[in-house]
Design a protein around this motif. Structure first.
Motif, PDB file in Angstrom:
ATOM      1  N   TRP A   4      83.765 -92.889  10.095  1.00  0.00           N
ATOM      2  CA  TRP A   4      84.474 -91.713   9.546  1.00  0.00           C
ATOM      3  C   TRP A   4      84.201 -90.524  10.438  1.00  0.00           C
ATOM      4  N   LEU A   5      85.237 -89.771  10.716  1.00  0.00           N
ATOM      5  CA  LEU A   5      85.096 -88.617  11.597  1.00  0.00           C
ATOM      6  C   LEU A   5      85.961 -87.473  11.093  1.00  0.00           C
ATOM      7  N   GLU A  55      67.737 -90.467  12.580  1.00  0.00           N
ATOM      8  CA  GLU A  55      67.977 -90.420  11.144  1.00  0.00           C
ATOM      9  C   GLU A  55      66.669 -90.227  10.381  1.00  0.00           C
ATOM     10  N   ILE A  78      76.183 -81.875  23.730  1.00  0.00           N
ATOM     11  CA  ILE A  78      75.457 -81.808  22.448  1.00  0.00           C
ATOM     12  C   ILE A  78      74.499 -80.625  22.415  1.00  0.00           C
ATOM     13  N   VAL A  98      73.204 -72.539  21.837  1.00  0.00           N
ATOM     14  CA  VAL A  98      72.962 -73.912  21.357  1.00  0.00           C
ATOM     15  C   VAL A  98      73.786 -74.266  20.123  1.00  0.00           C
ATOM     16  N   ASP A  99      74.365 -73.265  19.461  1.00  0.00           N
ATOM     17  CA  ASP A  99      75.288 -73.610  18.367  1.00  0.00           C
ATOM     18  C   ASP A  99      76.696 -73.060  18.631  1.00  0.00           C
ATOM     19  N   GLY A 140      74.020 -94.612  18.463  1.00  0.00           N
ATOM     20  CA  GLY A 140      72.851 -94.112  17.756  1.00  0.00           C
ATOM     21  C   GLY A 140      71.958 -93.372  18.718  1.00  0.00           C
ATOM     22  N   ASP A 141      72.503 -92.327  19.301  1.00  0.00           N
ATOM     23  CA  ASP A 141      71.757 -91.457  20.199  1.00  0.00           C
ATOM     24  C   ASP A 141      72.629 -90.239  20.435  1.00  0.00           C
ATOM     25  N   SER A 142      72.033 -89.066  20.355  1.00  0.00           N
ATOM     26  CA  SER A 142      72.841 -87.843  20.416  1.00  0.00           C
ATOM     27  C   SER A 142      73.518 -87.653  21.773  1.00  0.00           C
ATOM     28  N   THR A 148      80.623 -90.121  20.768  1.00  0.00           N
ATOM     29  CA  THR A 148      79.809 -89.176  20.012  1.00  0.00           C
ATOM     30  C   THR A 148      78.594 -89.837  19.385  1.00  0.00           C
ATOM     31  N   GLY A 149      77.539 -89.064  19.264  1.00  0.00           N
ATOM     32  CA  GLY A 149      76.295 -89.550  18.687  1.00  0.00           C
ATOM     33  C   GLY A 149      76.357 -89.567  17.170  1.00  0.00           C
ATOM     34  N   VAL A 150      75.758 -90.574  16.587  1.00  0.00           N
ATOM     35  CA  VAL A 150      75.694 -90.718  15.129  1.00  0.00           C
ATOM     36  C   VAL A 150      74.295 -91.207  14.769  1.00  0.00           C
ATOM     37  N   GLY A 151      74.018 -91.298  13.476  1.00  0.00           N
ATOM     38  CA  GLY A 151      72.729 -91.808  13.038  1.00  0.00           C
ATOM     39  C   GLY A 151      72.775 -93.309  12.800  1.00  0.00           C
ATOM     40  N   ILE A 167      79.385 -75.873  17.770  1.00  0.00           N
ATOM     41  CA  ILE A 167      79.031 -76.742  16.654  1.00  0.00           C
ATOM     42  C   ILE A 167      80.297 -77.323  15.997  1.00  0.00           C
ATOM     43  N   TYR A 168      80.304 -78.619  15.776  1.00  0.00           N
ATOM     44  CA  TYR A 168      81.439 -79.410  15.231  1.00  0.00           C
ATOM     45  C   TYR A 168      82.648 -79.449  16.164  1.00  0.00           C
ATOM     46  N   LYS A 224      80.440 -81.937  19.387  1.00  0.00           N
ATOM     47  CA  LYS A 224      80.598 -83.320  18.955  1.00  0.00           C
ATOM     48  C   LYS A 224      80.708 -84.223  20.177  1.00  0.00           C
ATOM     49  N   SER A 249      69.735 -87.502  17.337  1.00  0.00           N
ATOM     50  CA  SER A 249      70.485 -88.167  16.265  1.00  0.00           C
ATOM     51  C   SER A 249      69.543 -88.887  15.306  1.00  0.00           C
ATOM     52  N   ASN A 276      74.264 -87.587   8.930  1.00  0.00           N
ATOM     53  CA  ASN A 276      73.139 -88.444   8.545  1.00  0.00           C
ATOM     54  C   ASN A 276      72.687 -88.142   7.118  1.00  0.00           C
ATOM     55  N   ARG A 288      75.884 -81.162  13.657  1.00  0.00           N
ATOM     56  CA  ARG A 288      76.805 -82.126  13.056  1.00  0.00           C
ATOM     57  C   ARG A 288      76.202 -83.511  12.816  1.00  0.00           C
ATOM     58  N   ILE A 289      75.332 -84.005  13.685  1.00  0.00           N
ATOM     59  CA  ILE A 289      74.786 -85.351  13.452  1.00  0.00           C
ATOM     60  C   ILE A 289      73.849 -85.317  12.250  1.00  0.00           C
TER      61      ILE A 289
END
Lengths: 170, 421
Positions: free
Chosen positions: B152-153, A68, B217, B186-187, B120-122, B135-138, B190-191, B222, A66, A94, A89-90
């Motif tokens: 937002w998702l 950034e 992941i 691996v994909d 903040g970790d995948s 879910t992981g975000v930045g 995806i989403y 997601k 993830s 980002n 997606r992440i």
């Protein structure tokens, strides 16, 4: 604003570890990150690229972490946008959140070779391959995401909201 | 609706949501480690907020490059510590009182079925093991959540994975998820969401489920999610005091829509290995061939729970690590480490010639505490074997379960546990 640049094309599953290796994960300065962009994928990328150049890739670009700093290093290196068949997606969110334009367009990717010059109209979603005289259309970003981009990234969007001091959406 | 859609609807204040919709959702928890937190703090402070949305719903876990690997990291963890103090963050976990984020937070009772959690970790998707949508975000998403407690998702589609049958003696959650990723690619998700279902999952421990959700992941998903069952309730009773009011047991409707449904017979899955350099390059361990190794690492957010260490110790018991191999054990948290000491597992590891480390993500991301040299090979119980992940581009990572990793450490080459026990 139109984007224009030369392309650098890569393959499938370009992961965040080769975009910016974990050994640089404790760097927070954009200028430092820029020096290591794509280092483990294409060690000469930073040396050879010019501001405005465009990264093009097959499916699942940005898979993995993830972090950034992956889109940050690309943006800081001066890349104007990334075009891929699909994004992890992440990485996708980002890029939007930090204001790095990205386009999902499989047809365009198939019609681009490294070194081609592109002109892109982000609002209209039009990609023009100047070198090959080919035009492509991308799906426009969803309206809500366009609002974030129009505010100049997620934090400005949030700042604007907190001044209004009301919930974002019911 | 699917369980994922139901949790998102509940957090968006809606009766119903449908895959593809964009929503703003209220979160129950936002998590960050020191590397994602530092950028989030910088972004958060740019908009000069007076306070965070809720100091009890933020968790900060220095675990990636800790104990501080260098001066640069020391400054980062210092800044995160200062932020935690300044904003009164309740759940700040100092080195020595915490561990690896995704083992730690469930153990600390910060994850309940039905929660919406971003991190903040995948590998934040790990918490799906308990029936949470996680879910992981930045870092910018984390910063926004610090300020407004929302995210937002895009409501994701779900893939239904139906497992049946009993797994064999040396087959764990790790083998099942590696096998599944080998099938999906691996994909492949995806989403989308991986919904783990079927009679087969009732045989799996919560630890096995954490391992499986952790690697959702790696198929691009997601998140991965299990519906809460009796084992989940039992687990949560042990971690959350007011568990009855905290738990929301959402279940997918019989007519929920899935993008596809796949079935797997657990009794036919052998111990698996993902060979370099993608988690989808999966083979049964017996088909990997003769692969000499230099290092084995066991633990991390994928396999750092006490159940994982018990299996590894069972293999190591009475044996020695191969003279040409270094073996390192990374318990997920301080509690896991202490339990490993109480149960005599730590003694087994040390007597076998393993290093018994303090909890850290260190080598998994090529940070510290076990980075590889040129052309070295490692069997790891972590979740990624990307090029250069644990060291130079010429180094290689083979992903496996704790049992296979321990057996390989003893054999000096990739081995099935039956070859050494």
């Amino acid at each position: 604003m139109m984007l224009r640049g030369r392309t650098w094309k890569y393959g499938r599953n370009i992961d965040t570890d080769v975009i910016i290796p974990g050994r640089y994960a404790n760097i927070a300065e954009a200028s430092e990150l820029a020096k290591h962009c794509l280092e483990d994928l294409d060690p000469d990328f930073v040396k050879n690229m010019r501001p405005g150049d465009i990264i093009v890739a097959e499916t699942n670009f940005g898979c993995g972490s993830s972090r950034e700093i992956a889109p940050l290093s690309i943006k800081a290196a001066g890349v104007s946008c990334v075009i891929a068949k699909s994004f992890a997606r992440i990485f996708y969110r980002n890029a939007i959140n930090i204001g790095l334009p990205i386009f999902e367009c499989p047809e365009a990717v198939d019609g681009i070779e490294t070194g081609d010059t592109l002109e892109i109209d982000p609002t209209a979603g039009k990609i023009f391959n100047v070198t090959k005289n080919l035009s492509f259309e991308t799906e426009p970003l969803p309206e809500f995401i366009q609002e974030i981009v129009a505010e100049g990234g997620l934090m400005r969007f949030v700042a604007a909201l907190s001044q209004k001091s009301k919930p974002l959406r019911e | 609706m699917t369980i994922a859609e139901k949790i998102l609807a509940a957090h968006a204040g809606r009766e119903e949501v449908r895959a593809g919709e964009l929503i703003m959702a209220v979160i129950d928890l936002v998590m960050a480690n020191e590397l994602s937190a530092i950028l989030a703090i910088q972004e958060f402070e740019k908009i000069k907020p007076k306070r965070v949305f809720d100091p009890e719903k933020i968790a900060l876990v220095p675990d990636h490059f800790t104990p501080n690997k260098d001066m640069k990291t020391a400054e980062i963890t210092k800044a995160v510590r200062r932020f935690a103090q300044e904003y009164g963050i309740t759940h700040y976990f100092e080195v020595g009182r915490g561990g690896i984020e995704h083992v730690l937070l469930p153990e600390e009772g910060l994850v309940a079925p039905g929660d919406l959690i971003i991190g903040g970790d995948s590998h934040t998707c790990t918490y799906g093991a308990l029936g949470a949508f996680a879910t992981g975000v930045g870092s910018t998403d984390v910063a926004a959540a610090f300020a407004i407690g929302q995210v937002w998702l895009r409501v994701p589609q779900s893939i239904k994975l139906v497992y049946y049958g009993q797994p064999g003696k040396w087959v764990s959650g790790k083998d099942i998820i590696l096998y599944t990723i080998g099938d999906l690619g691996v994909d492949g998700a995806i989403y989308q969401v991986l919904e783990f279902t079927g009679e087969g999952v009732t045989h799996l421990s919560i630890a096995d489920r954490f391992t499986m959700a952790n690697m959702a992941i790696e198929a691009g998903a997601k998140t991965g999610i299990f519906e809460a069952d009796e084992k989940t309730v039992e687990y949560v009773k042990g971690t959350i005091e007011d568990h009855e009011s905290r738990m929301r047991n959402f279940k997918s409707d019989p007519d929920a829509e899935y993008v596809r449904t796949l079935e797997y017979d657990l009794s036919e899955i052998e111990p698996q290995v993902a060979v370099p350099s993608l988690p989808e390059n999966v083979k049964p361990v017996r088909e990997v061939g003769e692969v000499d190794i230099d290092q084995v690492v066991i633990g991390f957010c994928t396999n750092g729970r006490i159940e994982d260490l018990r299996i590894a110790a069972e293999v190591f018991k009475g044996k020695r690590v191969h003279p040409k191999v270094r073996a390192l054990i990374f318990p997920g948290t301080q509690k896991v480490a202490l339990q490993a000491i109480h149960e005599g597992l730590a003694e087994t590891f040390i007597e076998s010639g393993c290093a018994f480390s303090t909890p850290s993500c260190g080598p998994c991301i090529g940070g510290h505490l076990g980075v590889l040299g040129e052309r070295e090979r490692c069997v790891s119980t972590s979740n990624r074997n990307f090029v250069g992940r644990m060291g130079p581009l010429s180094s290689e990572i083979y992903l496996a379960s704790p049992a296979v990793a321990a057996a390989s450490a003893v054999a000096g080459k990739i081995a099935h546990p039956e070859e050494v026990v």
